[in-house]
Write a protein that holds these residues in place. Sequence first.
Motif, PDB file in Angstrom:
ATOM      1  N   HIS A 158       1.307  -1.570   0.330  1.00  0.00           N
ATOM      2  CA  HIS A 158      -0.144   0.280   0.219  1.00  0.00           C
ATOM      3  C   HIS A 158       0.507   1.155   0.420  1.00  0.00           C
ATOM      4  CE1 HIS A 158      -2.560   3.007   1.215  1.00  0.00           C
ATOM      5  NE2 HIS A 158      -2.479   2.793   2.031  1.00  0.00           N
ATOM      6  N   LEU A 159       2.154   1.173   1.143  1.00  0.00           N
ATOM      7  CA  LEU A 159       2.769   2.488   0.890  1.00  0.00           C
ATOM      8  C   LEU A 159       2.949   2.771  -0.361  1.00  0.00           C
ATOM      9  CD1 LEU A 159       3.884   2.256   4.674  1.00  0.00           C
ATOM     10  CD2 LEU A 159       2.524   3.845   3.162  1.00  0.00           C
ATOM     11  N   LYS A 160       4.112   1.611  -1.042  1.00  0.00           N
ATOM     12  CA  LYS A 160       4.804   1.794  -1.670  1.00  0.00           C
ATOM     13  C   LYS A 160       4.488   2.673  -2.912  1.00  0.00           C
ATOM     14  CE  LYS A 160       7.370  -2.009  -3.194  1.00  0.00           C
ATOM     15  NZ  LYS A 160       7.884  -3.414  -3.696  1.00  0.00           N
ATOM     16  N   GLU A 161       2.980   1.678  -3.577  1.00  0.00           N
ATOM     17  CA  GLU A 161       1.575   1.836  -4.120  1.00  0.00           C
ATOM     18  C   GLU A 161       2.020   4.162  -3.922  1.00  0.00           C
ATOM     19  OE1 GLU A 161      -0.182   2.544  -8.160  1.00  0.00           O
ATOM     20  OE2 GLU A 161       0.794   0.750  -6.920  1.00  0.00           O
ATOM     21  N   ARG A 162       1.462   4.208  -2.676  1.00  0.00           N
ATOM     22  CA  ARG A 162       1.142   5.884  -2.260  1.00  0.00           C
ATOM     23  C   ARG A 162       2.420   7.200  -3.070  1.00  0.00           C
ATOM     24  NH1 ARG A 162      -0.424  10.326  -1.905  1.00  0.00           N
ATOM     25  NH2 ARG A 162      -1.041  10.935  -0.575  1.00  0.00           N
ATOM     26  N   ILE A 163       3.381   5.969  -2.830  1.00  0.00           N
ATOM     27  CA  ILE A 163       4.435   6.736  -3.659  1.00  0.00           C
ATOM     28  C   ILE A 163       4.671   6.805  -4.461  1.00  0.00           C
ATOM     29  CG2 ILE A 163       7.156   7.163  -3.415  1.00  0.00           C
ATOM     30  CD1 ILE A 163       6.293   5.979  -0.413  1.00  0.00           C
ATOM     31  N   ARG A 164       4.023   5.862  -5.593  1.00  0.00           N
ATOM     32  CA  ARG A 164       4.180   6.058  -7.047  1.00  0.00           C
ATOM     33  C   ARG A 164       2.967   6.174  -7.587  1.00  0.00           C
ATOM     34  NH1 ARG A 164       5.002  -0.156  -6.072  1.00  0.00           N
ATOM     35  NH2 ARG A 164       6.610  -0.898  -6.896  1.00  0.00           N
ATOM     36  N   GLN A 165       2.001   6.655  -7.089  1.00  0.00           N
ATOM     37  CA  GLN A 165       0.679   7.393  -7.113  1.00  0.00           C
ATOM     38  C   GLN A 165       1.417   9.209  -6.980  1.00  0.00           C
ATOM     39  OE1 GLN A 165      -2.645   6.637  -5.281  1.00  0.00           O
ATOM     40  NE2 GLN A 165      -2.784   4.653  -6.412  1.00  0.00           N
ATOM     41  N   ALA A 166       1.745   9.032  -5.821  1.00  0.00           N
ATOM     42  CA  ALA A 166       2.538  10.888  -5.442  1.00  0.00           C
ATOM     43  C   ALA A 166       3.628  11.345  -6.574  1.00  0.00           C
ATOM     44  CB  ALA A 166       2.864  10.690  -3.757  1.00  0.00           C
ATOM     45  N   ARG A 167       4.420  10.520  -6.923  1.00  0.00           N
ATOM     46  CA  ARG A 167       5.497  10.483  -7.924  1.00  0.00           C
ATOM     47  C   ARG A 167       4.816  11.096  -9.258  1.00  0.00           C
ATOM     48  NH1 ARG A 167      10.181   6.430  -7.031  1.00  0.00           N
ATOM     49  NH2 ARG A 167      11.722   7.274  -5.010  1.00  0.00           N
ATOM     50  N   LEU A 168       3.922  10.342  -9.167  1.00  0.00           N
ATOM     51  CA  LEU A 168       3.742  10.533 -10.388  1.00  0.00           C
ATOM     52  C   LEU A 168       2.510  12.256 -10.560  1.00  0.00           C
ATOM     53  CD1 LEU A 168       2.813   9.475 -13.740  1.00  0.00           C
ATOM     54  CD2 LEU A 168       0.902   8.303 -12.689  1.00  0.00           C
ATOM     55  N   ARG A 169       1.132  12.149  -9.713  1.00  0.00           N
ATOM     56  CA  ARG A 169       0.998  12.743  -9.945  1.00  0.00           C
ATOM     57  C   ARG A 169       2.463  14.145  -9.978  1.00  0.00           C
ATOM     58  NH1 ARG A 169      -2.242  10.686  -6.431  1.00  0.00           N
ATOM     59  NH2 ARG A 169      -1.104  11.521  -4.573  1.00  0.00           N
ATOM     60  N   ALA A 170       3.395  14.885  -9.094  1.00  0.00           N
ATOM     61  CA  ALA A 170       4.184  15.475  -9.209  1.00  0.00           C
ATOM     62  C   ALA A 170       5.093  16.061 -10.393  1.00  0.00           C
ATOM     63  CB  ALA A 170       5.140  14.742  -7.937  1.00  0.00           C
ATOM     64  N   VAL A 171       5.258  14.694 -10.667  1.00  0.00           N
ATOM     65  CA  VAL A 171       5.837  14.470 -12.450  1.00  0.00           C
ATOM     66  C   VAL A 171       4.507  15.661 -13.635  1.00  0.00           C
ATOM     67  CG1 VAL A 171       6.071  13.475 -14.474  1.00  0.00           C
ATOM     68  CG2 VAL A 171       7.668  12.899 -12.601  1.00  0.00           C
ATOM     69  N   VAL A 172       3.675  14.672 -13.285  1.00  0.00           N
ATOM     70  CA  VAL A 172       2.244  15.947 -13.606  1.00  0.00           C
ATOM     71  C   VAL A 172       2.103  17.259 -13.842  1.00  0.00           C
ATOM     72  CG1 VAL A 172      -0.158  15.596 -14.876  1.00  0.00           C
ATOM     73  CG2 VAL A 172       1.432  13.603 -14.469  1.00  0.00           C
ATOM     74  N   ALA A 173       1.762  17.620 -12.749  1.00  0.00           N
ATOM     75  CA  ALA A 173       2.076  18.673 -12.477  1.00  0.00           C
ATOM     76  C   ALA A 173       2.812  19.651 -12.784  1.00  0.00           C
ATOM     77  CB  ALA A 173       1.858  19.087 -10.606  1.00  0.00           C
ATOM     78  N   VAL A 174       4.047  18.920 -12.404  1.00  0.00           N
ATOM     79  CA  VAL A 174       5.400  19.490 -13.763  1.00  0.00           C
ATOM     80  C   VAL A 174       5.099  20.346 -14.419  1.00  0.00           C
ATOM     81  CG1 VAL A 174       8.124  19.281 -13.038  1.00  0.00           C
ATOM     82  CG2 VAL A 174       7.343  19.504 -10.880  1.00  0.00           C
ATOM     83  N   ASN A 175       4.875  19.060 -15.265  1.00  0.00           N
ATOM     84  CA  ASN A 175       5.085  19.624 -16.547  1.00  0.00           C
ATOM     85  C   ASN A 175       3.282  20.416 -17.338  1.00  0.00           C
ATOM     86  OD1 ASN A 175       5.196  17.752 -19.230  1.00  0.00           O
ATOM     87  ND2 ASN A 175       3.741  17.405 -19.240  1.00  0.00           N
ATOM     88  N   ASN A 176       2.472  20.191 -16.250  1.00  0.00           N
ATOM     89  CA  ASN A 176       1.654  21.764 -16.680  1.00  0.00           C
ATOM     90  C   ASN A 176       2.170  22.618 -15.936  1.00  0.00           C
ATOM     91  OD1 ASN A 176       0.339  19.681 -17.304  1.00  0.00           O
ATOM     92  ND2 ASN A 176      -0.976  18.903 -15.057  1.00  0.00           N
ATOM     93  N   GLU A 177       2.793  22.906 -15.472  1.00  0.00           N
ATOM     94  CA  GLU A 177       3.355  24.238 -15.439  1.00  0.00           C
ATOM     95  C   GLU A 177       4.734  24.676 -16.027  1.00  0.00           C
ATOM     96  OE1 GLU A 177       2.735  26.561 -12.585  1.00  0.00           O
ATOM     97  OE2 GLU A 177       1.109  25.646 -12.311  1.00  0.00           O
ATOM     98  N   LEU A 178       5.325  23.524 -16.721  1.00  0.00           N
ATOM     99  CA  LEU A 178       6.301  23.703 -17.568  1.00  0.00           C
ATOM    100  C   LEU A 178       5.805  23.946 -18.982  1.00  0.00           C
ATOM    101  CD1 LEU A 178       8.973  21.781 -16.689  1.00  0.00           C
ATOM    102  CD2 LEU A 178       9.010  23.308 -16.554  1.00  0.00           C
ATOM    103  N   LEU A 179       4.153  23.571 -19.159  1.00  0.00           N
ATOM    104  CA  LEU A 179       3.850  23.564 -20.321  1.00  0.00           C
ATOM    105  C   LEU A 179       2.686  24.837 -20.636  1.00  0.00           C
ATOM    106  CD1 LEU A 179       2.690  20.401 -21.515  1.00  0.00           C
ATOM    107  CD2 LEU A 179       4.059  21.396 -22.580  1.00  0.00           C
ATOM    108  N   THR A 180       2.299  25.602 -19.780  1.00  0.00           N
ATOM    109  CA  THR A 180       2.108  26.974 -19.238  1.00  0.00           C
ATOM    110  C   THR A 180       3.087  27.534 -19.426  1.00  0.00           C
ATOM    111  OG1 THR A 180      -0.071  25.608 -18.095  1.00  0.00           O
ATOM    112  CG2 THR A 180       0.960  28.187 -18.120  1.00  0.00           C
ATOM    113  N   ALA A 181       4.003  27.566 -19.249  1.00  0.00           N
ATOM    114  CA  ALA A 181       4.769  28.567 -18.581  1.00  0.00           C
ATOM    115  C   ALA A 181       5.510  28.774 -20.107  1.00  0.00           C
ATOM    116  CB  ALA A 181       6.065  28.621 -17.861  1.00  0.00           C
ATOM    117  N   PHE A 182       6.014  27.946 -20.939  1.00  0.00           N
ATOM    118  CA  PHE A 182       6.462  28.189 -22.208  1.00  0.00           C
ATOM    119  C   PHE A 182       5.683  28.393 -23.347  1.00  0.00           C
ATOM    120  CE2 PHE A 182       9.641  24.218 -21.521  1.00  0.00           C
ATOM    121  CZ  PHE A 182      11.054  25.242 -20.427  1.00  0.00           C
TER     122      PHE A 182
END
Length: 73
Positions: free
Chosen positions: A15-39
């Motif tokens: 459960h904890l491993k899956e939670r960490i994987r999901q949090a990492r994925l959400r973080a990557v998606v959020a950063v990508n969205n910010e970069l796309l908007t900025a560019f």
Amino acid sequence: MADMVSKNYLNILQHLKERIRQARLRAVVAVNNELLTAFWEIGNTIRKQEKAEGWGTKTIDRLANDLKLSFLT
């Protein structure tokens, strides 16, 4: 009893491993969205500036040099 604790521990670990994987994925998606908007905003601003100043004024070259000086030093 040891098997029960062991199974419970493994379930918690999974459960904890899956939670960490999901949090990492959400973080990557959020950063990508910010970069796309900025560019996109950077490109749009440059386009407007070039249109206002006219072609041949080296808007991109000047902005590129000034941005490098601001962020690479």
